[in-house]
Design an enzyme around this catalytic site. Structure first.
Site, short mmCIF file in Angstrom:
data_model
loop_
_atom_site.label_atom_id
_atom_site.label_comp_id
_atom_site.label_asym_id
_atom_site.label_seq_id
_atom_site.Cartn_x
_atom_site.Cartn_y
_atom_site.Cartn_z
CG ASN A 61 -3.39 3.78 -10.19
OD1 ASN A 61 -2.74 2.94 -10.81
ND2 ASN A 61 -3.09 4.12 -8.96
CD GLU A 110 2.85 0.59 -5.34
OE1 GLU A 110 2.10 0.76 -4.36
OE2 GLU A 110 2.67 1.10 -6.44
CG LEU A 111 0.28 -5.13 -2.49
CD1 LEU A 111 0.02 -6.29 -1.54
CD2 LEU A 111 -0.09 -5.53 -3.92
CB CYS A 153 -1.23 3.25 -4.24
SG CYS A 153 0.30 3.72 -5.07
CD GLU A 198 7.15 -1.74 -9.05
OE1 GLU A 198 6.80 -1.16 -10.07
OE2 GLU A 198 7.48 -2.93 -9.05
#
Ligand code: NAD
Length: 477
Positions: free
Chosen positions: A152, A250-251, A284, A458
């Protein structure tokens, strides 16, 4: 339309097809094949791991000043090449050209920021209980990292991982997104041209679960960084956990937005339309569940729809396009399943709600209201251009609803009241909360979630925690 030759990057060499299995890369605006991506063989993966291990022995001893020079050069080259890299991102990922070029320019800052902060990775001295004893806390690079970055924000997500690892003194093998690979190949070229020694960065491609399984299980790898969906993240974290390897995860998220009666409603609506449909909602931290207080509801919804309907959807290379296609045909089907569920539950589709046909993966910006709380759109991450809007009465009630899902990545609120703002920032279960503006994803600020949305950062100083070991040394002289 020319598109760059794609390659693996292993031990300082760009490797092409040469008999390897190759995968088609498609332009999501046309679904035409634009490139061929070589998959790494087992031998390629072994070479990448071995060269990362060899390079680590030297890179970890390289002074932070030297590492910093390479990272600064990467930032400079990224800005020089932003137009080309951005254009290729538009070709394989679909986002409008201005967003793609902006991603490269903005994310050059990650290289700069890590160049600066790598020089400030300090240990400390702890006063001892006994004369003659010295107690030191040292921070040491963790070793070879395996990273998996998504499609993305193909430049952004990869450069964050690479610069954090290299800045900390680690080396890295990264598997980028096979769907949108040009940005990660361009990153390899940037680091190569900036003088990064061979083996410090290796780029591989393949069948995602095969590559991740192989790399995570390798005894050479000490740290895993993954950005992607919750189910895949749990799988990788489970495997890494069973081998006692450090992870940054990092979901996905399902970001709530709370618009209070006392907000500047029209400004909130205008800002939220821009933020919601950026990158076709494939973000996200995209706002996805809109909770609007009763007194502001009608005004907010009218403004939000009017603005949404003005968004020009088209090929990202056309200057007038404000929203490109979804990145893959499978995303059109995925978004369709949210709309179908909404229809079945008697919700009101206020605008959009359909794919726009043609050869590309175009979908209309969509707003849906009157959804029951357990509708798919209010409980699962849509990861697309769909907003679900619901009413709320009191702050206590909306905080409960906002916190009811297993996700906890980003959350937003609009209010002019300090009391409301404090209650919201204290009450929301999320790794990042932004009130009255969108202040996330800067190089210097933490970026990460809680609950099912993952752990580790992140961004910001916290990033380095994921790439460093702590060693305590005590010494009697
Ligand atoms: P997906 O779950 O199949 O893949 C998500 C990402 O993980 C892709 O980049 C894919 O290549 C990678 N992946 C999949 N299986 C893997 C494995 N076993 N090992 C290593 N990498 C693996 O879903 P998708 O259709 O590609 O993307 C949609 C979903 O992914 C969304 O619902 C969203 O939650 C999530 N996603 C999140 C982010 C983010 O920034 N957190 C980015 C992209 C996708």
């Amino acid at each position: 339309m020319s598109y760059p030759q794609l390659s693996l990057y292993i031990d300082g060499q760009f490797l092409h097809g040469d008999g390897r299995k190759e995968q088609d890369v498609l332009n999501p605006a046309t679904n035409q094949v634009i490139g061929k991506l070589p998959h790494a063989t087992r031998d390629d993966l072994d070479l990448a791991l071995k060269s990362a291990a060899r390079a680590f022995e030297t890179w970890k001893k390289t002074s932070p000043l030297e590492r910093s020079k390479v990272l600064r050069k990467v930032a400079e080259l990224a800005r020089e090449r932003a137009n080309d890299i951005g254009r290729n991102i538009t070709l394989d990922q679909g986002k409008p050209l201005a967003e793609a070029v902006g991603e490269v320019n903005f994310c050059a800052e990650h290289a700069e920021w890590h160049a600066e902060e790598a020089r400030r990775i300090y240990g400390r001295v702890i006063p001892a209980r006994q004369d003659g004893v010295r107690q030191l806390v040292l921070r040491e690079p963790i070793g070879v990292c395996a990273a998996f970055s998504p499609w993305n924000f193909p430049f952004n997500q990869a450069i964050r991982k690479i610069t954090a690892a290299l800045g900390a003194g680690c080396t890295i093998v990264i598997k980028g997104p096979e769907d949108a690979p040009s940005a990660v190949v361009a990153l390899a070229r940037l680091f190569h041209d900036a003088g990064l020694p061979a083996g410090c960065l290796n780029v591989v491609w393949g069948v995602p679960h095969e590559v991740s399984d192989y790399l995570i299980k390798s005894p050479i790898v000490r740290k895993i960084s993954f950005t992607g969906s919750v189910p895949v993240g749990k799988l990788l974290a489970g495997l890494a956990g069973s081998l006692m390897k450090r992870c940054t995860m990092e979901l996905g998220g399902h970001a709530p937005v709370i618009v209070c009666d006392d907000a500047d409603v029209e400004t909130a609506a205008d800002m939220l339309v821009g933020f919601k449909f950026r990158n076709a909602g494939q973000v996200c931290i995209s706002p996805t569940r809109f909770y609007v207080q009763e007194g502001a509801y009608d005004k907010f919804v009218a403004r939000f729809i009017a603005k949404t309907e003005k968004i020009k959807v088209g090929d990202g290379l056309e200057a007038s396009t404000r929203m490109g296609p979804l990145a893959q045909a499978r995303r059109v089907a995925a978004i369709g399943s949210f709309i179908e569920d909404a229809h079945q539950r008697g919700a009101t589709v206020l605008t959009g709600g359909k794919s726009l046909g043609g050869e590309g993966n175009f979908y209309a910006p969509t707003v849906i209201a009157d959804l029951p709380e357990d509708a798919k759109l209010m409980t699962e991450e849509p990861f697309g251009p769909v907003a679900g809007i619901a009413r709320f009465k009191t702050l206590d009630e909306v905080l409960l609803r906002a916190n009811s899902l297993p996700f906890g990545l980003a959350a937003y609120a609009f209010t002019t009241g300090t009391k409301n703002a404090n209650a919201i920032s204290n009450g929301l279960q999320a790794g990042m909360v932004s009130i009255n503006h969108f202040g996330m994803a800067l190089a210097e600020t933490p970026f990460g979630g809680i609950k099912d949305s993952g752990y580790g950062s992140e961004g910001g100083l916290e990033t380095f925690d994921g790439y460093l070991n702590t060693k305590y040394v005590t010494q009697l002289n």
